[in-house]
Design a protein around this motif. Structure first.
Motif, mmCIF file in Angstrom:
data_model
loop_
_atom_site.group_PDB
_atom_site.id
_atom_site.type_symbol
_atom_site.label_atom_id
_atom_site.label_comp_id
_atom_site.label_asym_id
_atom_site.label_seq_id
_atom_site.Cartn_x
_atom_site.Cartn_y
_atom_site.Cartn_z
ATOM 1 N N TYR A 133 49.217 4.008 -30.434
ATOM 2 C CA TYR A 133 48.349 4.996 -29.779
ATOM 3 C C TYR A 133 48.507 4.922 -28.261
ATOM 4 O O TYR A 133 48.625 5.941 -27.580
ATOM 5 C CB TYR A 133 46.904 4.715 -30.187
ATOM 6 C CG TYR A 133 45.944 5.868 -30.021
ATOM 7 C CD1 TYR A 133 46.211 7.113 -30.574
ATOM 8 C CD2 TYR A 133 44.744 5.696 -29.329
ATOM 9 C CE1 TYR A 133 45.310 8.165 -30.447
ATOM 10 C CE2 TYR A 133 43.840 6.737 -29.196
ATOM 11 C CZ TYR A 133 44.128 7.965 -29.754
ATOM 12 O OH TYR A 133 43.242 9.007 -29.622
ATOM 13 N N GLU A 134 48.538 3.699 -27.744
ATOM 14 C CA GLU A 134 48.714 3.507 -26.304
ATOM 15 C C GLU A 134 50.122 3.903 -25.867
ATOM 16 O O GLU A 134 50.311 4.524 -24.807
ATOM 17 C CB GLU A 134 48.440 2.045 -25.936
ATOM 18 C CG GLU A 134 48.658 1.714 -24.461
ATOM 19 C CD GLU A 134 47.763 2.511 -23.526
ATOM 20 O OE1 GLU A 134 48.180 2.737 -22.365
ATOM 21 O OE2 GLU A 134 46.655 2.912 -23.952
ATOM 22 N N ILE A 135 51.118 3.567 -26.679
ATOM 23 C CA ILE A 135 52.502 3.952 -26.367
ATOM 24 C C ILE A 135 52.631 5.469 -26.339
ATOM 25 O O ILE A 135 53.310 6.038 -25.475
ATOM 26 C CB ILE A 135 53.482 3.337 -27.392
ATOM 27 C CG1 ILE A 135 53.536 1.817 -27.215
ATOM 28 C CG2 ILE A 135 54.883 3.932 -27.239
ATOM 29 C CD1 ILE A 135 54.290 1.097 -28.313
ATOM 30 N N LEU A 136 51.970 6.137 -27.284
ATOM 31 C CA LEU A 136 52.006 7.602 -27.336
ATOM 32 C C LEU A 136 51.407 8.199 -26.066
ATOM 33 O O LEU A 136 51.938 9.165 -25.510
ATOM 34 C CB LEU A 136 51.241 8.101 -28.564
ATOM 35 C CG LEU A 136 51.242 9.612 -28.795
ATOM 36 C CD1 LEU A 136 52.653 10.100 -29.129
ATOM 37 C CD2 LEU A 136 50.278 9.987 -29.921
ATOM 38 N N PHE A 156 42.765 11.480 -25.291
ATOM 39 C CA PHE A 156 42.963 10.543 -26.396
ATOM 40 C C PHE A 156 41.636 9.818 -26.620
ATOM 41 O O PHE A 156 41.267 8.937 -25.844
ATOM 42 C CB PHE A 156 44.057 9.531 -26.057
ATOM 43 C CG PHE A 156 45.461 10.063 -26.158
ATOM 44 C CD1 PHE A 156 46.380 9.474 -27.010
ATOM 45 C CD2 PHE A 156 45.867 11.154 -25.399
ATOM 46 C CE1 PHE A 156 47.683 9.954 -27.103
ATOM 47 C CE2 PHE A 156 47.159 11.642 -25.476
ATOM 48 C CZ PHE A 156 48.069 11.048 -26.336
ATOM 49 N N TYR A 157 40.908 10.201 -27.661
ATOM 50 C CA TYR A 157 39.599 9.609 -27.917
ATOM 51 C C TYR A 157 39.737 8.260 -28.611
ATOM 52 O O TYR A 157 40.730 7.991 -29.303
ATOM 53 C CB TYR A 157 38.749 10.559 -28.759
ATOM 54 C CG TYR A 157 38.293 11.779 -27.994
ATOM 55 C CD1 TYR A 157 37.115 11.762 -27.253
ATOM 56 C CD2 TYR A 157 39.059 12.943 -27.989
ATOM 57 C CE1 TYR A 157 36.706 12.877 -26.537
ATOM 58 C CE2 TYR A 157 38.658 14.059 -27.271
ATOM 59 C CZ TYR A 157 37.483 14.020 -26.548
ATOM 60 O OH TYR A 157 37.091 15.126 -25.834
ATOM 61 N N ASP A 158 38.716 7.437 -28.432
ATOM 62 C CA ASP A 158 38.745 6.090 -29.001
ATOM 63 C C ASP A 158 38.762 6.094 -30.527
ATOM 64 O O ASP A 158 39.172 5.117 -31.148
ATOM 65 C CB ASP A 158 37.531 5.286 -28.503
ATOM 66 C CG ASP A 158 37.600 5.016 -27.003
ATOM 67 O OD1 ASP A 158 38.711 5.106 -26.442
ATOM 68 O OD2 ASP A 158 36.543 4.726 -26.399
ATOM 69 N N ASN A 159 38.313 7.190 -31.137
ATOM 70 C CA ASN A 159 38.307 7.267 -32.605
ATOM 71 C C ASN A 159 39.635 7.762 -33.179
ATOM 72 O O ASN A 159 39.751 8.018 -34.376
ATOM 73 C CB ASN A 159 37.167 8.164 -33.088
ATOM 74 C CG ASN A 159 37.296 9.605 -32.597
ATOM 75 O OD1 ASN A 159 38.234 9.933 -31.870
ATOM 76 N ND2 ASN A 159 36.355 10.449 -32.982
ATOM 77 N N GLY A 160 40.657 7.932 -32.306
ATOM 78 C CA GLY A 160 41.976 8.331 -32.785
ATOM 79 C C GLY A 160 42.237 9.826 -32.764
ATOM 80 O O GLY A 160 43.299 10.273 -33.195
ATOM 81 N N VAL A 161 41.299 10.603 -32.256
ATOM 82 C CA VAL A 161 41.479 12.051 -32.164
ATOM 83 C C VAL A 161 42.142 12.398 -30.833
ATOM 84 O O VAL A 161 41.749 11.892 -29.785
ATOM 85 C CB VAL A 161 40.132 12.793 -32.289
ATOM 86 C CG1 VAL A 161 40.296 14.282 -31.988
ATOM 87 C CG2 VAL A 161 39.565 12.612 -33.688
ATOM 88 N N ILE A 162 43.150 13.255 -30.897
ATOM 89 C CA ILE A 162 43.839 13.744 -29.698
ATOM 90 C C ILE A 162 43.518 15.223 -29.542
ATOM 91 O O ILE A 162 43.624 15.995 -30.495
ATOM 92 C CB ILE A 162 45.360 13.533 -29.809
ATOM 93 C CG1 ILE A 162 45.672 12.040 -29.975
ATOM 94 C CG2 ILE A 162 46.079 14.089 -28.578
ATOM 95 C CD1 ILE A 162 47.123 11.750 -30.289
ATOM 96 N N GLU A 163 43.132 15.616 -28.337
ATOM 97 C CA GLU A 163 42.694 16.989 -28.076
ATOM 98 C C GLU A 163 43.501 17.579 -26.924
ATOM 99 O O GLU A 163 43.606 16.972 -25.860
ATOM 100 C CB GLU A 163 41.207 16.995 -27.742
ATOM 101 C CG GLU A 163 40.593 18.368 -27.573
ATOM 102 C CD GLU A 163 39.104 18.276 -27.284
ATOM 103 O OE1 GLU A 163 38.314 18.869 -28.035
ATOM 104 O OE2 GLU A 163 38.732 17.590 -26.304
ATOM 105 N N GLU A 164 44.076 18.769 -27.150
ATOM 106 C CA GLU A 164 44.864 19.457 -26.125
ATOM 107 C C GLU A 164 44.179 20.784 -25.795
ATOM 108 O O GLU A 164 43.914 21.587 -26.694
ATOM 109 C CB GLU A 164 46.275 19.739 -26.636
ATOM 110 C CG GLU A 164 47.005 18.513 -27.146
ATOM 111 C CD GLU A 164 48.256 18.871 -27.929
ATOM 112 O OE1 GLU A 164 48.948 17.948 -28.356
ATOM 113 O OE2 GLU A 164 48.529 20.083 -28.133
#
Length: 236
Positions: free
Chosen positions: A46-49, A85-93
């Motif tokens: 997740y951090e690498i992404l 990048f939310y802490d719960n694993g959701v990515i929002e654009e």
């Protein structure tokens, strides 16, 4: 013999459940360790992404973090652009047009694996690049310039609906060579496809032949996707 056999049975009934219970405890511990390792690896990816996206975004994005998310934001022309990048694993654009309040691009998704997320983020980067490129001038050519004039007008309208900075004009095949110097791209209608080999020797511009079915059915979206492959190249 009978007593010995009965004692063995009694012993088995006492020992086997204990061994099973111990095995379950060991299995649970191993499962817990595997789960922790999976979670750790997922957090690393997740951090690498996030760092991958940060590297591929244009200059000017601000890196910020709050108690819920890690975000990259910027403003370009009338657009506010943000990826969180939310802490719960959701990515929002999100891309908002601040001039009229429209949301021109929005998607959110759950991070499941690296490759799946990269694919979605790459689509975002492609769209973002289409917003940030300078205005492109396109010349559409037919046999006499009449039918292509209306087509050019409608095609430009559809480009604007997708918030793409494109200007399109029409001309006839006989004036194309003189006019083409002011344009980055030339489109040929089906009626003049056969001129393409000659035109490639006369003008130093990319030339696209509009597919006959797309032209006849006014399939503007597909034509735009074809043009995009040229407009998004760095050498145009």
């Amino acid at each position: 013999m009978i007593l010995f056999y009965e004692k063995n049975i009694s012993f088995q009934y006492q020992v086997i459940p204990s061994l099973l219970f111990l095995s379950i405890i060991i299995s649970d511990d191993r499962y817990s360790e595997v789960s922790k390792m999976d979670q750790f690896l997922s957090e690393c990816q997740y951090e690498i992404l996030y760092q991958w996206l940060k590297h591929h975004l244009p200059n000017g994005f601000i890196d910020s973090k709050n108690e819920w998310a890690h975000s990259l934001t910027t403003s370009y022309k009338q657009y506010h652009i943000e990826v969180s990048f939310y802490d719960n694993g959701v990515i929002e654009e999100t891309i908002n047009d601040t001039s009229n309040g429209d949301v021109v691009y929005y998607i959110h998704f759950l991070f499941l694996n690296f490759n799946q997320s990269v694919k979605i983020l790459k689509d975002f980067l492609i769209y973002l690049k289409s917003l940030t490129i300078q205005k492109k001038n396109i010349l559409i050519c037919c046999s006499c310039g009449l039918t292509s004039s209306l087509f050019a007008e409608k095609l430009e309208e559809n480009f604007k609906k997708q918030h793409m900075n494109v200007h399109i004009e029409a001309c006839d095949i006989h004036t194309l060579a003189n006019k083409s110097s002011n344009y980055e791209l030339v489109l040929l209608t089906p009626q003049v496809h056969y001129y393409k080999p000659q035109l490639l020797q006369l003008i130093d511009k990319p030339i696209i032949t509009i597919p006959t079915t797309d032209y006849a059915c006014h399939n503007y979206n597909h034509i735009i996707s074809i043009i995009d492959s040229y407009l998004l190249k760095e050498d145009i």
